[in-house]
Scaffold this motif. Structure first.
Motif, PDB file in Angstrom:
ATOM      1  N   TRP A 477      -7.107  -1.491  10.066  1.00 42.82           N
ATOM      2  CA  TRP A 477      -5.963  -0.944   9.147  1.00 42.82           C
ATOM      3  C   TRP A 477      -5.037  -2.448   9.245  1.00 42.82           C
ATOM      4  O   TRP A 477      -5.205  -3.068  10.119  1.00 42.82           O
ATOM      5  N   SER A 480       1.038  -3.379   6.564  1.00 48.17           N
ATOM      6  CA  SER A 480       1.098  -3.045   5.424  1.00 48.17           C
ATOM      7  C   SER A 480       2.851  -2.142   5.096  1.00 48.17           C
ATOM      8  O   SER A 480       3.603  -1.790   6.091  1.00 48.17           O
ATOM      9  N   VAL A 484       3.023   2.248   2.617  1.00 49.53           N
ATOM     10  CA  VAL A 484       1.594   1.464   1.945  1.00 49.53           C
ATOM     11  C   VAL A 484       0.630   1.540   3.060  1.00 49.53           C
ATOM     12  O   VAL A 484       0.825   1.613   4.229  1.00 49.53           O
ATOM     13  N   CYS A 486      -3.379   0.009   3.182  1.00 51.29           N
ATOM     14  CA  CYS A 486      -3.946  -1.055   3.342  1.00 51.29           C
ATOM     15  C   CYS A 486      -5.286  -1.256   4.360  1.00 51.29           C
ATOM     16  O   CYS A 486      -4.260  -1.162   6.024  1.00 51.29           O
ATOM     17  N   ARG A 488      -9.113  -2.443   5.734  1.00 51.64           N
ATOM     18  CA  ARG A 488     -10.528  -3.190   5.457  1.00 51.64           C
ATOM     19  C   ARG A 488     -11.560  -2.677   5.986  1.00 51.64           C
ATOM     20  O   ARG A 488     -11.480  -1.908   6.877  1.00 51.64           O
ATOM     21  N   ARG A 493     -11.200  -4.916   0.473  1.00 54.11           N
ATOM     22  CA  ARG A 493      -9.239  -4.560   0.664  1.00 54.11           C
ATOM     23  C   ARG A 493      -8.716  -4.046  -0.065  1.00 54.11           C
ATOM     24  O   ARG A 493      -9.137  -3.330  -1.066  1.00 54.11           O
ATOM     25  N   LEU A 495      -6.052  -1.421  -0.756  1.00 48.28           N
ATOM     26  CA  LEU A 495      -4.388  -0.707  -0.880  1.00 48.28           C
ATOM     27  C   LEU A 495      -4.144   0.576  -2.060  1.00 48.28           C
ATOM     28  O   LEU A 495      -4.465   0.180  -3.072  1.00 48.28           O
ATOM     29  N   ASN A 497      -0.630   2.389  -2.760  1.00 46.90           N
ATOM     30  CA  ASN A 497       1.303   2.648  -3.220  1.00 46.90           C
ATOM     31  C   ASN A 497       1.117   4.371  -3.357  1.00 46.90           C
ATOM     32  O   ASN A 497       1.422   4.507  -4.077  1.00 46.90           O
ATOM     33  N   LEU A 505       0.198  -7.835  -4.984  1.00 41.19           N
ATOM     34  CA  LEU A 505      -0.700  -7.780  -3.441  1.00 41.19           C
ATOM     35  C   LEU A 505      -0.770  -9.498  -2.674  1.00 41.19           C
ATOM     36  O   LEU A 505      -0.123 -10.116  -3.128  1.00 41.19           O
ATOM     37  N   THR A 529      -4.350   2.528  -6.035  1.00 39.32           N
ATOM     38  CA  THR A 529      -4.814   2.782  -4.903  1.00 39.32           C
ATOM     39  C   THR A 529      -6.130   1.411  -6.224  1.00 39.32           C
ATOM     40  O   THR A 529      -6.133   1.211  -6.995  1.00 39.32           O
TER      41      THR A 529
END
Length: 540
Positions: A477, A480, A484, A486, A488, A493, A495, A497, A505, A529
Motif C-alpha cells: 500500500w 494516498s 483514494v 493506491c 504497488r 502501480r 490507483l 479514485n 498522478l 482506476t
C-alpha cells in the motif's frame, strides 16, 4: 477463470437454449480475450427446477445441452487451445428425480434408501409440523412432508433450497463413496477440477436445532459469532481432505474451488488449507461497499487470511447468483444487495454502473491471486432490470411469494452480434429468457477492435496481468488521500479514485492502462482506476 453459464452462452441448434456444441464453437473468443481456464455451470440431466442445480444423474449430459460425446469434444477443443476446464459439482443435494430419492420415497420410513437423505418425523401429536424452523434459501420452509406408499402423510425431508432439491446426508458412507466415484468419472474424462456448489452446507449440526436468527452465514468480521446450524460446520473439512486425496492421485494439476458463503475471512481460509481445496470464492469482496476504506479493509483482510494458510485469494465481482456488478455498483453506496431488480423497482443508472464496474474490474485484475470473470462482464453487460415477471424461472420468485425477483436478470443470453437474430446467441430469434433491446450496443462485434470499449479494456488488462505476473505478486500500500486507494504490485502501480474530486498522478507516472479517460489536466476522475509505472520502480 471464466464462468460459462451453458444455457445462456451460445445456442448451436436454435432451440433458444445454449448448449455444449455452442460453447465449443465460441472457445476462440476466450482465447482472444486472454483467459486461462473455463468453469462450466451444470449441464447434467435435470428437471431444471433450479436451472440444473437439481441433478438427476451426475455422470451424463442433459439432452438440452448435448451428449457425453459433446462434452468430450468440448474438453478436447479446450485442451487444444491451452484452456483448462473445471465443471460444477453439486454435492449438498440431488434432484427429487434422482433414482436415490425415488427409492427413498418408494421404500417408506423404514427403508435404508431414506438414510441417504435428511428425513425426520414431524413435530406435534400427528407429525404435522416441520421438524424444525429452518427456512429455504429460496423462501418458505426448508421441509416438505411426503406421502408414504400407503397413501398417508408421513415424514419430512430437508431441502435448504427448492423442494425439488432434497439435501443429502453426508454422514452416510454410501453418499461419500458415490461422490468419490463421481469425481473419478469426470477426472478420467479429462476435466481439470471442480467448482463445488454450496461447499459450506454439506454437514448440518447433528441435533438439527431450531435457529431463530437470520440464516445468512455472512454475519460480519467477528470470528466467534455463532454460526447457523446448517452452514459452515467443521465436519465439512474432512470431506474435502478426502476429495483432495482423490485429485492428488491424478497426474498434472487439478483444482477444487469452494463456493462457500462464509465470513469472516479466517473461516473461509479454513477451506483452502494445504490438504483441502485450492481456492474459495471471496464473497466478502464481492459484497464490499464501493468506498476506499471498505475496499482497503476487505483486500487487506483477505490477503492476510489466505497467506496464513499458504493459498491464493480468489477475487470475483459477478456470477450467475448475483446482480451483475455493472448494475449493482450503481446502487447508492451502502444499499443492501437486493435479490434481483425488475419492472417497478428502482432502476440503476447504466452509465454510472458501467463506469464503476470498469473501475472495479481493473482494480480486481491488478490484485494477486486468482480472478474469476462471469460471461458477458467483458462486454460491460448490465442486469436485465426490466425483465417481465411472466418470464421468470428462478424458484426464488415463486417461493418468496413474488417478493424477490431472483437471479434471472443476470442469466439472460449474452449478445455476440448486434444485427443478428437473438444478437447472435443462436441461429434464430429464440432465447429462453428475452433479451432487452439495449443488448445490441453491448454486442461483441460492436466492441471488438474499438479503442476504449469494455471488451478491449478487459483484453488489454488480461494481457498486462500475464506479462507483469500480477497474479503471483503482492500488494504494497502507498500513501494516498482518504478517498483514494493506491498500491504497488511488482512494478505496477494502481490507483482507484472513489472521491468526487479528480486526483493527479505522481510525477513521472507512465500510464499503461485505465478504466476511463483522464481529465484535460491529466488527473484521475472519480470512479476511475489507472495502472501506471514509475521509472524508479524499474530494476536497473
Amino acid at each position: 477463470m471464466y464462468q460459462i453459464y451453458p444455457r445462456s452462452y451460445a445456442d448451436s441448434d436454435g432451440d433458444g437454449v445454449g448448449d455444449l456444441p455452442g460453447i465449443t464453437a465460441r472457445l476462440d473468443h476466450l482465447v482472444e480475450l486472454g483467459v486461462d481456464a473455463v468453469w462450466l455451470s451444470p449441464f447434467y440431466p435435470s428437471p431444471q427446477a433450479d436451472a440444473g442445480y437439481d441433478v438427476a444423474d451426475y455422470r451424463d449430459v442433459d439432452p438440452l445441452f448435448g451428449t457425453l460425446a459433446d462434452a468430450d469434444a468440448l474438453l478436447d477443443a479446450a485442451r487444444a487451445r491451452g484452456l483448462r476446464v473445471i465443471v460444477d459439482l453439486v454435492p449438498n443435494h440431488t434432484s427429487a428425480a434422482h433414482p436415490w430419492f425415488s427409492a427413498a420415497l418408494g421404500e417408506g420410513p423404514t427403508g435404508t434408501a431414506r438414510q441417504r437423505y435428511v428425513f425426520r418425523d414431524g413435530r406435534g401429536p400427528d407429525g404435522a409440523e416441520p421438524p424444525n424452523d429452518w427456512r429455504s434459501v429460496f423462501g418458505g420452509p426448508a421441509w416438505t412432508r411426503v406421502i408414504e406408499p400407503d397413501g398417508r402423510p408421513g415424514q419430512w425431508y430437508l431441502h435448504l433450497f427448492d423442494a425439488g432439491q432434497p439435501d443429502l446426508n453426508w454422514d452416510h458412507p454410501e453418499v461419500r463413496e458415490e461422490f468419490r466415484d463421481i469425481l473419478r468419472f469426470w477426472l478420467d474424462r479429462g476435466v481439470d477440477g471442480f467448482r463445488v456448489d454450496v461447499a459450506h452446507g454439506l454437514v448440518k449440526q447433528a441435533d438439527l436445532a431450531d435457529w431463530h436468527e437470520p440464516q445468512e452465514i455472512l454475519s460480519g468480521p467477528e470470528i466467534d459469532r455463532p454460526r447457523p446450524p446448517m452452514w459452515d460446520q467443521d465436519g465439512v473439512h474432512e470431506i474435502y481432505r478426502d476429495w483432495r486425496r482423490v485429485l492428488d492421485g491424478y497426474p498434472g494439476e487439478r483444482v477444487l474451488v469452494a463456493e462457500a458463503w462464509v465470513e469472516p475471512a479466517e473461516r473461509l481460509a479454513a477451506y483452502i488449507r494445504p490438504d483441502e481445496m485450492h481456492q474459495a470464492f471471496n464473497f466478502e469482496y464481492l459484497l464490499a461497499a464501493w468506498t476506499a476504506p471498505a475496499q482497503y479493509a476487505v483486500i487487506t483482510r483477505s490477503l492476510e487470511a489466505s497467506a496464513a494458510v499458504g493459498a491464493p485469494t480468489t477475487w470475483v465481482l459477478s456470477n450467475h447468483d448475483v446482480i451483475r456488478h455493472a448494475s449493482r455498483l450503481a446502487l447508492p453506496v451502502g444499499t443492501p444487495r437486493p435479490n434481483g431488480i425488475g419492472i417497478g423497482d428502482w432502476q440503476p443508472d447504466p452509465a454510472l454502473g458501467l463506469r464503476r464496474a470498469r473501475a472495479a474490474s481493473l482494480l480486481m485484475l491488478s490484485l494477486p491471486g486468482s480472478a474469476y470473470l462471469y460471461q458477458g462482464e467483458e462486454l460491460g453487460l448490465p442486469e436485465h432490470t426490466t425483465l417481465p415477471d411472466e418470464f421468470r424461472q428462478d424458484p426464488t420468485w415463486q417461493r418468496s411469494g413474488h417478493t424477490e425477483r431472483g437471479r434471472d436478470g443476470c442469466r439472460v443470453p449474452i449478445p455476440w452480434e448486434a444485427d443478428a437474430p437473438s444478437y447472435g446467441f443462436g441461429p434464430g430469434d429464440a432465447s429462453w429468457l428475452p433479451q432487452p433491446e439495449v443488448w445490441a450496443e453491448y454486442a461483441l462485434d460492436r466492441q471488438r477492435g474499438v479503442a476504449g470499449s469494455t471488451y478491449e479494456m478487459y483484453r488489454h488488462a488480461l494481457r498486462l496481468r500475464r506479462e507483469l505476473r500480477l497474479g503471483a505478486g503482492s500488494v504494497y500500500w502507498l500513501e494516498s488521500p482518504d478517498e483514494v486507494l493506491c498500491f504497488r504490485n511488482g512494478r505496477l502501480r494502481v490507483l482507484t479514485n472513489f472521491g468526487a474530486a479528480a486526483v493527479p498522478l505522481p510525477e513521472g507516472a507512465e500510464l499503461v492502462h485505465a478504466s476511463g479517460p483522464l481529465d484535460t489536466d491529466g488527473r484521475v476522475p472519480t470512479d476511475v482506476t489507472v495502472w501506471f509505472l514509475i521509472a524508479e520502480d524499474t530494476p536497473a
